[in-house]
Scaffold this active site. Structure first.
Site, PDB file in Angstrom:
ATOM      1  N   LYS A  13      14.076 -11.443  -3.938  1.00 28.79           N
ATOM      2  CA  LYS A  13      12.994 -11.220  -4.901  1.00 28.79           C
ATOM      3  C   LYS A  13      12.978  -9.769  -5.396  1.00 28.79           C
ATOM      4  O   LYS A  13      12.888  -9.512  -6.579  1.00 28.79           O
ATOM      5  CB  LYS A  13      11.619 -11.532  -4.288  1.00 28.79           C
ATOM      6  N   ARG A  88       0.953 -15.143  -1.805  1.00 30.74           N
ATOM      7  CA  ARG A  88       1.668 -15.654  -0.639  1.00 30.74           C
ATOM      8  C   ARG A  88       0.872 -16.720   0.094  1.00 30.74           C
ATOM      9  O   ARG A  88       1.358 -17.250   1.098  1.00 30.74           O
ATOM     10  CB  ARG A  88       1.913 -14.492   0.321  1.00 30.74           C
ATOM     11  N   ARG A 127      20.340  -5.432   5.959  1.00 32.23           N
ATOM     12  CA  ARG A 127      20.048  -4.643   4.754  1.00 32.23           C
ATOM     13  C   ARG A 127      19.472  -3.251   5.059  1.00 32.23           C
ATOM     14  O   ARG A 127      18.774  -3.051   6.049  1.00 32.23           O
ATOM     15  CB  ARG A 127      19.159  -5.426   3.789  1.00 32.23           C
ATOM     16  N   ARG A 161      13.985  -1.132   6.994  1.00 32.11           N
ATOM     17  CA  ARG A 161      12.581  -1.477   7.148  1.00 32.11           C
ATOM     18  C   ARG A 161      12.291  -1.815   8.599  1.00 32.11           C
ATOM     19  O   ARG A 161      13.061  -2.513   9.255  1.00 32.11           O
ATOM     20  CB  ARG A 161      12.249  -2.682   6.267  1.00 32.11           C
ATOM     21  N   ARG A 172       8.028 -13.886  10.145  1.00 29.05           N
ATOM     22  CA  ARG A 172       7.899 -13.837   8.676  1.00 29.05           C
ATOM     23  C   ARG A 172       8.320 -15.157   8.039  1.00 29.05           C
ATOM     24  O   ARG A 172       7.702 -15.625   7.087  1.00 29.05           O
ATOM     25  CB  ARG A 172       8.737 -12.667   8.119  1.00 29.05           C
TER      26      ARG A 172
HETATM   27  P1  AMP Z   1       7.662  -7.910   1.685  1.00 27.61           P
HETATM   28  O1  AMP Z   1       8.143  -6.534   1.355  1.00 27.61           O
HETATM   29  O2  AMP Z   1       7.235  -8.690   0.469  1.00 27.61           O
HETATM   30  O3  AMP Z   1       8.611  -8.666   2.573  1.00 27.61           O
HETATM   31  O4  AMP Z   1       6.308  -7.712   2.541  1.00 27.61           O
HETATM   32  C1  AMP Z   1       6.309  -7.021   3.771  1.00 27.61           C
HETATM   33  C2  AMP Z   1       5.049  -7.346   4.561  1.00 27.61           C
HETATM   34  O5  AMP Z   1       3.898  -6.926   3.818  1.00 27.61           O
HETATM   35  C3  AMP Z   1       4.814  -8.821   4.827  1.00 27.61           C
HETATM   36  O6  AMP Z   1       5.509  -9.288   5.979  1.00 27.61           O
HETATM   37  C4  AMP Z   1       3.296  -8.845   5.034  1.00 27.61           C
HETATM   38  O7  AMP Z   1       2.931  -8.330   6.299  1.00 27.61           O
HETATM   39  C5  AMP Z   1       2.830  -7.847   3.983  1.00 27.61           C
HETATM   40  N1  AMP Z   1       2.566  -8.498   2.678  1.00 27.61           N
HETATM   41  C6  AMP Z   1       3.230  -8.278   1.495  1.00 27.61           C
HETATM   42  N2  AMP Z   1       2.721  -9.020   0.504  1.00 27.61           N
HETATM   43  C7  AMP Z   1       1.711  -9.748   1.070  1.00 27.61           C
HETATM   44  C8  AMP Z   1       0.809 -10.722   0.567  1.00 27.61           C
HETATM   45  N3  AMP Z   1       0.826 -11.118  -0.713  1.00 27.61           N
HETATM   46  N4  AMP Z   1      -0.091 -11.264   1.439  1.00 27.61           N
HETATM   47  C9  AMP Z   1      -0.148 -10.875   2.720  1.00 27.61           C
HETATM   48  N5  AMP Z   1       0.687  -9.979   3.272  1.00 27.61           N
HETATM   49  C10 AMP Z   1       1.617  -9.406   2.443  1.00 27.61           C
END
Ligand code: AMP
Length: 216
Positions: A13, A88, A127, A161, A172
């Site tokens: 994404k 989400r 990554r 990360r 996740r």
């Molecule tokens: P990402 O970078 O999109 O993989 O997001 C990293 C982490 O941020 C996720 O594992 C969640 O803990 C939090 N997070 C990001 N976007 C959301 C969302 N829309 N709702 C809830 N938690 C989020």
């Protein structure tokens, strides 16, 4: 154009949102990176979000909804935006619909990146990014051309990360299938869903997405 990129962690994404951003001149709104910035800056939001993020769990809906609502009011979103990692959950999707209605804006499309689970684990566990410019790399698929030096900005600092590890990834993925996957049906029913095969090479997937967007 206002669109959502939907897909599990590691489906590409962020990478694809970057390419769409460049080709269509609309900003990428990544709730994950907004939250990581908030954690680093130790803001009130960051402090609330940190423990859930470290564990690979979702941050509360109300925290994320507030961040997005504020962000889409910024002038750079006037011509549209790409939501990466939001919504989400079903309550987040409902809240997005309500906030767009209130602002008299319309969602144009939801692109679902479809990727095999096995590929996700491999993609995520290898990554890393340049700490300076954010260019993405992978231990197996994309190492810097000159070892230890970023292709784009020559920086020698890289980072991984904190939540890109096998244990957190499992949580996740579970969160994705339990909370986020129902959004596929939700947006299909609204006639907005477009599925794209996310298993090919980065440029091929970008082309396929662009074909979808050109039809909007
Ligand atoms: P990402 O970078 O999109 O993989 O997001 C990293 C982490 O941020 C996720 O594992 C969640 O803990 C939090 N997070 C990001 N976007 C959301 C969302 N829309 N709702 C809830 N938690 C989020």
């Amino acid at each position: 154009m206002r669109l959502i990129l939907l897909g599990p962690p590691g489906s590409g994404k962020g990478t694809q949102a970057n390419l769409i951003e460049d080709n269509n001149s609309i900003p990428q709104l990544s709730t994950g990176s907004m939250l990581r910035d908030a954690v680093e800056a130790q803001t009130e939001t960051g402090i609330k979000a940190k423990s859930a993020m470290d564990a690979g769990k979702l941050v509360s809906d109300y925290v994320v909804i507030a961040i997005v609502s504020e962000r889409i009011d910024k002038p750079d979103c006037a011509n549209g935006f790409i939501l990466d990692g939001f919504p989400r959950t079903l309550p987040q999707a409902d809240a997005l619909g309500a906030m767009l209605d209130e602002k008299e804006l319309k969602l144009d499309c939801v692109v679902e990146l479809q990727v095999d689970d096995d590929a996700l684990v491999e993609r995520i566990s290898g990554r890393f990014t340049c700490s300076e410019c954010g260019e993405g790399y992978h231990d197996k698929y994309k190492l810097p051309a000159v070892s230890g030096k970023c292709d784009r900005c020559d920086s020698k600092e890289f980072m991984r990360r904190a939540d890109d590890n096998a244990k957190t990834l499992h949580t996740r993925l579970q969160a994705y299938y339990k909370e986020t996957a129902p959004l596929v049906g939700y947006y299909y029913a609204k006639g907005l869903l477009r599925g794209v095969n996310g298993m090919g090479d980065m440029d091929g997937i970008a082309e396929e997405i662009q074909t979808v967007l050109d039809k909007i």
